[in-house]
Design a protein around this motif. Structure first.
Motif, short mmCIF file in Angstrom:
data_model
loop_
_atom_site.label_atom_id
_atom_site.label_comp_id
_atom_site.label_asym_id
_atom_site.label_seq_id
_atom_site.Cartn_x
_atom_site.Cartn_y
_atom_site.Cartn_z
N SER A 2 0.86 -1.19 0.11
CA SER A 2 -0.13 -0.05 0.13
C SER A 2 0.96 1.30 0.01
O SER A 2 1.98 1.19 0.46
N ASP A 3 0.31 2.41 -0.63
CA ASP A 3 1.06 3.51 -0.64
C ASP A 3 -0.02 4.78 -0.02
O ASP A 3 -1.23 4.83 -0.23
N TYR A 4 0.66 5.50 0.68
CA TYR A 4 -0.09 6.69 1.39
C TYR A 4 0.37 8.18 0.77
O TYR A 4 1.65 8.46 0.91
N VAL A 5 -0.53 8.85 0.33
CA VAL A 5 -0.24 10.03 -0.19
C VAL A 5 -0.44 11.05 0.70
O VAL A 5 -1.37 11.25 1.40
N GLU A 6 0.45 11.94 0.84
CA GLU A 6 0.47 12.98 1.79
C GLU A 6 -0.68 13.84 1.48
O GLU A 6 -1.14 14.15 0.61
N PRO A 7 -1.82 14.19 2.58
CA PRO A 7 -3.01 14.73 2.44
C PRO A 7 -2.70 16.18 1.69
O PRO A 7 -1.86 16.74 1.91
N ALA A 8 -3.86 16.82 0.76
CA ALA A 8 -3.61 17.87 0.21
C ALA A 8 -5.06 18.39 0.57
O ALA A 8 -6.10 17.91 0.66
N GLU A 9 -5.05 20.10 0.50
CA GLU A 9 -6.46 20.65 0.80
C GLU A 9 -7.16 20.72 -0.40
O GLU A 9 -8.33 20.09 -0.35
N ASP A 10 -6.65 20.59 -1.56
CA ASP A 10 -7.81 20.80 -2.80
C ASP A 10 -7.49 19.57 -3.60
O ASP A 10 -6.47 18.90 -3.72
N LEU A 11 -8.45 19.01 -4.52
CA LEU A 11 -8.30 18.03 -5.24
C LEU A 11 -7.60 18.12 -6.22
O LEU A 11 -6.93 16.97 -6.72
N GLY A 12 -6.97 19.31 -6.80
CA GLY A 12 -5.98 19.09 -7.85
C GLY A 12 -4.81 18.87 -7.15
O GLY A 12 -4.01 18.21 -7.93
N GLU A 13 -4.53 19.49 -6.14
CA GLU A 13 -3.02 19.02 -5.73
C GLU A 13 -3.07 17.55 -5.33
O GLU A 13 -1.89 16.95 -5.32
N ALA A 14 -4.12 17.12 -4.58
CA ALA A 14 -4.27 15.70 -4.26
C ALA A 14 -3.99 14.88 -5.37
O ALA A 14 -3.34 13.78 -5.50
N TRP A 15 -4.49 15.13 -6.45
CA TRP A 15 -4.42 14.33 -8.00
C TRP A 15 -2.99 14.37 -8.10
O TRP A 15 -2.42 13.39 -8.56
#
Length: 258
Positions: A2-15
């Motif tokens: 599994s991989d964990y992506v550092e949380p982002a505030e908006d969907l663009g940055e998360a993507w």
């Protein structure tokens, strides 16, 4: 793993963070967790533009339906008029547009080359392909499309004339149209074997420009370059006062342009 992506505030940055992580780890991962802390935050327009540029979505269904209806109306109206148009002076062997929408161009019910090109270009647009050397639109010659019209884009194009064809000039002077897609822009090259520069050329350019605009509108690509290759370009000076007459026409046009 599994991989964990550092949380982002908006969907663009998360993507974008997710894309970066998966790309850095080989391009394929399982169980990747992406977290957006504020799903209603405004989108990052730069991220959105980058995605749009790659995906190049085709027209929405409603828009596609309107475009299809407009094109169908145009084809039906024109082909319905073909028998009458062929009785006009200069059209006994058909018209350019007639050959494009109802090959070989003397009556309704022929093969619609424009509709086929629109379908093909839409598929290119939908697939995100923005660079492609496309097929021809036949105008000269008497070739017939194959039974499989999906393959006819390659089957009807530049014509090969019989060795016994001794015609020096005649309809159609426009013998070939080539479409090319580069960087999302649709360009056109038209080849004329005899281009009458006074009586025909300007109208030809207007018609070709409208044809290119129509194809771009129907397929979602931008309008690119229009080029015309005349194997014989004729000022028709014998019919318009000789060289002085043509010079006077040029001067008049230039003065109005200034």
């Amino acid at each position: 793993m599994s991989d964990y992506v550092e949380p982002a505030e908006d969907l663009g940055e998360a993507w974008l963070r997710t894309l970066e992580l998966v790309h850095a780890r080989g391009g394929r991962r399982v169980n990747v967790l992406t977290t957006i802390t504020d799903p209603l935050a405004p989108e990052d327009t730069a991220v959105r533009a980058a995605i749009d540029a790659v995906l190049v979505p085709g027209p929405h269904n409603e828009q596609k339906e309107r475009l299809d209806q407009a094109a169908d109306d145009l084809y039906a109206t024109y082909t319905g008029m073909l028998p009458l148009l062929c009785t006009a002076d200069g059209n006994p062997r058909g018209t350019y547009f007639g050959r494009m929408v109802s090959w070989p161009g003397k009556e309704a019910g022929g093969y619609n080359q424009l509709a086929a090109r629109v379908r093909y270009l839409r598929n290119e647009h939908r697939a995100g392909r923005r660079r492609h050397n496309l097929s021809d639109i036949a105008v000269g010659g008497e070739a017939e499309p194959s039974e499989d019209h999906t393959a006819a884009l390659q089957d009807v194009g530049v014509q090969v004339y019989a060795p016994t064809d001794e015609r020096q000039r005649g309809f159609p002077c426009l013998v070939h149209i080539d479409l090319t897609l580069l960087d999302g822009r649709l360009s056109m090259l038209a080849v004329y074997r005899h281009q009458y520069l006074v009586t025909k050329a300007y109208g030809n350019l207007v018609g070709l420009a409208r044809l290119l605009a129509f194809l771009a509108q129907q397929t979602g690509f931008e309008v690119g370059e229009l080029a015309v290759q005349a194997t014989m370009a004729d000022t028709q000076q014998d019919h318009f006062g000789g060289r002085k007459g043509i010079k006077a026409l040029i001067d008049s046009a230039r003065n109005k342009g200034g």
